[in-house]
Scaffold this motif. Structure first.
Motif, PDB file in Angstrom:
ATOM      1  N   ILE A 115       0.604  -1.222  -0.177  1.00  0.00           N
ATOM      2  CA  ILE A 115       0.039   0.329  -0.277  1.00  0.00           C
ATOM      3  C   ILE A 115       0.668   0.941   0.023  1.00  0.00           C
ATOM      4  CG2 ILE A 115      -1.689  -1.110   0.954  1.00  0.00           C
ATOM      5  CD1 ILE A 115      -1.470  -0.063   3.873  1.00  0.00           C
ATOM      6  N   ASP A 116       2.334   1.285  -0.744  1.00  0.00           N
ATOM      7  CA  ASP A 116       2.821   2.419  -1.132  1.00  0.00           C
ATOM      8  C   ASP A 116       1.341   3.651  -1.234  1.00  0.00           C
ATOM      9  OD1 ASP A 116       4.787   1.022  -0.098  1.00  0.00           O
ATOM     10  OD2 ASP A 116       5.715   1.013  -2.210  1.00  0.00           O
ATOM     11  N   PHE A 117       2.144   4.446  -1.151  1.00  0.00           N
ATOM     12  CA  PHE A 117       1.990   5.888  -1.784  1.00  0.00           C
ATOM     13  C   PHE A 117       1.578   6.083  -3.216  1.00  0.00           C
ATOM     14  CE2 PHE A 117       1.766  10.048  -2.649  1.00  0.00           C
ATOM     15  CZ  PHE A 117       1.077  11.179  -2.242  1.00  0.00           C
ATOM     16  N   ASN A 118       3.184   5.912  -3.760  1.00  0.00           N
ATOM     17  CA  ASN A 118       2.703   5.761  -5.573  1.00  0.00           C
ATOM     18  C   ASN A 118       1.991   4.882  -5.938  1.00  0.00           C
ATOM     19  OD1 ASN A 118       4.373   3.643  -5.767  1.00  0.00           O
ATOM     20  ND2 ASN A 118       6.435   4.598  -5.913  1.00  0.00           N
ATOM     21  N   SER A 119       2.166   4.020  -5.721  1.00  0.00           N
ATOM     22  CA  SER A 119       0.949   2.307  -6.300  1.00  0.00           C
ATOM     23  C   SER A 119      -0.573   3.048  -5.505  1.00  0.00           C
ATOM     24  CB  SER A 119       1.162   1.775  -5.553  1.00  0.00           C
ATOM     25  OG  SER A 119       0.343   0.904  -4.598  1.00  0.00           O
ATOM     26  N   MET A 120      -0.907   3.859  -4.746  1.00  0.00           N
ATOM     27  CA  MET A 120      -2.518   4.105  -4.509  1.00  0.00           C
ATOM     28  C   MET A 120      -2.615   5.550  -5.369  1.00  0.00           C
ATOM     29  SD  MET A 120      -2.712   2.670  -0.428  1.00  0.00           S
ATOM     30  CE  MET A 120      -4.609   3.004  -0.771  1.00  0.00           C
ATOM     31  N   MET A 121      -1.320   6.758  -5.043  1.00  0.00           N
ATOM     32  CA  MET A 121      -2.132   7.638  -5.386  1.00  0.00           C
ATOM     33  C   MET A 121      -1.435   8.322  -7.127  1.00  0.00           C
ATOM     34  SD  MET A 121      -3.305   8.413  -2.725  1.00  0.00           S
ATOM     35  CE  MET A 121      -3.481  10.921  -2.362  1.00  0.00           C
ATOM     36  N   TYR A 122      -0.501   7.595  -7.302  1.00  0.00           N
ATOM     37  CA  TYR A 122       0.237   8.251  -8.698  1.00  0.00           C
ATOM     38  C   TYR A 122      -0.918   8.167  -9.978  1.00  0.00           C
ATOM     39  CZ  TYR A 122       5.013   9.177  -6.657  1.00  0.00           C
ATOM     40  OH  TYR A 122       5.775   9.648  -5.821  1.00  0.00           O
ATOM     41  N   ASP A 123      -1.170   8.754 -10.569  1.00  0.00           N
ATOM     42  CA  ASP A 123      -1.865   8.756 -11.698  1.00  0.00           C
ATOM     43  C   ASP A 123      -0.829   7.864 -12.644  1.00  0.00           C
ATOM     44  OD1 ASP A 123      -3.762  10.470 -10.905  1.00  0.00           O
ATOM     45  OD2 ASP A 123      -3.285  12.150 -11.827  1.00  0.00           O
ATOM     46  N   ARG A 124      -1.838   6.795 -13.069  1.00  0.00           N
ATOM     47  CA  ARG A 124      -0.704   5.832 -13.888  1.00  0.00           C
ATOM     48  C   ARG A 124      -1.699   5.472 -15.136  1.00  0.00           C
ATOM     49  NH1 ARG A 124       3.224   2.967 -11.336  1.00  0.00           N
ATOM     50  NH2 ARG A 124       3.355   3.946  -8.765  1.00  0.00           N
ATOM     51  N   LYS A 125      -1.615   5.497 -15.935  1.00  0.00           N
ATOM     52  CA  LYS A 125      -2.075   5.466 -17.199  1.00  0.00           C
ATOM     53  C   LYS A 125      -1.134   4.088 -18.477  1.00  0.00           C
ATOM     54  CE  LYS A 125      -3.693   7.588 -22.151  1.00  0.00           C
ATOM     55  NZ  LYS A 125      -3.837   8.614 -22.585  1.00  0.00           N
ATOM     56  N   GLU A 126      -1.568   3.303 -18.664  1.00  0.00           N
ATOM     57  CA  GLU A 126      -0.782   2.325 -20.169  1.00  0.00           C
ATOM     58  C   GLU A 126      -0.438   3.336 -21.229  1.00  0.00           C
ATOM     59  OE1 GLU A 126      -1.924  -2.427 -21.863  1.00  0.00           O
ATOM     60  OE2 GLU A 126      -2.571  -1.873 -20.102  1.00  0.00           O
ATOM     61  N   VAL A 127       0.140   2.904 -22.279  1.00  0.00           N
ATOM     62  CA  VAL A 127       0.661   3.382 -22.898  1.00  0.00           C
ATOM     63  C   VAL A 127       1.214   2.241 -23.653  1.00  0.00           C
ATOM     64  CG1 VAL A 127       1.480   5.509 -21.759  1.00  0.00           C
ATOM     65  CG2 VAL A 127       3.380   4.165 -22.227  1.00  0.00           C
ATOM     66  N   SER A 128       0.869   2.282 -25.488  1.00  0.00           N
ATOM     67  CA  SER A 128       1.629   1.497 -25.750  1.00  0.00           C
ATOM     68  C   SER A 128       2.490   2.063 -26.410  1.00  0.00           C
ATOM     69  CB  SER A 128       0.455   1.334 -27.093  1.00  0.00           C
ATOM     70  OG  SER A 128      -0.411   2.713 -27.754  1.00  0.00           O
ATOM     71  N   VAL A 129       3.770   1.127 -27.458  1.00  0.00           N
ATOM     72  CA  VAL A 129       4.859   0.915 -27.617  1.00  0.00           C
ATOM     73  C   VAL A 129       4.792   1.186 -29.092  1.00  0.00           C
ATOM     74  CG1 VAL A 129       6.961   0.917 -26.646  1.00  0.00           C
ATOM     75  CG2 VAL A 129       5.473  -1.209 -26.517  1.00  0.00           C
TER      76      VAL A 129
END
Length: 171
Positions: free
Chosen positions: A157-171
């Motif tokens: 339950i790290d801050f970065n995994s719970m609070m950072y915005d994440r979006k999958e990107v295609s290569v």
């Protein structure tokens, strides 16, 4: 540091701890371990009342002697009651934090230490919030350790995994 965002993280992480603790029996909630205050109930209670204490100090309020507190470490409320009390308290805590305009503002209060000496404590509003946040993280680690020993499937339950915005990107 953004105090509200940090507090939002604490409440989200706390909700996960509550979820892992919810299936426990009252006996498991009260089982003694050689960790922190000793039981999951005592760890959670200590963390909750400490949050209350720091917010009272931030608001400039007098805090009665520990023996007069309605909730104390050594007599934790039943788990459902603790969740209810802390959920309500969290609303008041967040509202208080939202109202702080000067995190460098000095805060002074008096306490009697463990040796019975009267001490004046000097800190800033930011110091009190930092203590509140880091204190919860410290005790949450104890709670997670106890939960693991009780068989709960505790996850990261790290801050970065719970609070950072994440979006999958295609290569």
């Amino acid at each position: 540091m953004n105090a509200l965002r940090t507090y939002d993280y604490l409440t989200l992480a706390r909700a996960r701890v509550f979820g892992w603790a919810r299936p426990l029996t009252p006996e498991q909630y009260g089982r003694e371990f050689p960790i922190g205050p000793g039981t999951l109930g005592k760890v959670l209670t200590h963390t909750m009342i400490s949050e209350w204490y720091y917010i009272e100090r931030l608001l400039g309020r007098e805090v009665p002697p520990y023996a007069a507190w309605p909730i104390r470490d050594e007599t934790p409320p039943a788990f459902p009651d603790l969740v209810s009390i802390w959920t309500e308290q969290a609303k008041a805590t967040r509202a208080t934090l939202a109202g702080v305009r000067d995190w460098d503002a000095p805060v002074r209060y008096r306490v009697t230490d463990d040796s019975g000496r009267l001490m004046e404590v000097r800190a800033s509003a930011g110091d009190l919030f930092t203590q509140l946040a880091l204190h919860e993280v410290h005790h949450r680690a104890q709670a997670m350790n106890i939960l693991r020993q009780l068989g709960a499937k505790v996850e990261e339950i790290d801050f970065n995994s719970m609070m950072y915005d994440r979006k999958e990107v295609s290569v």
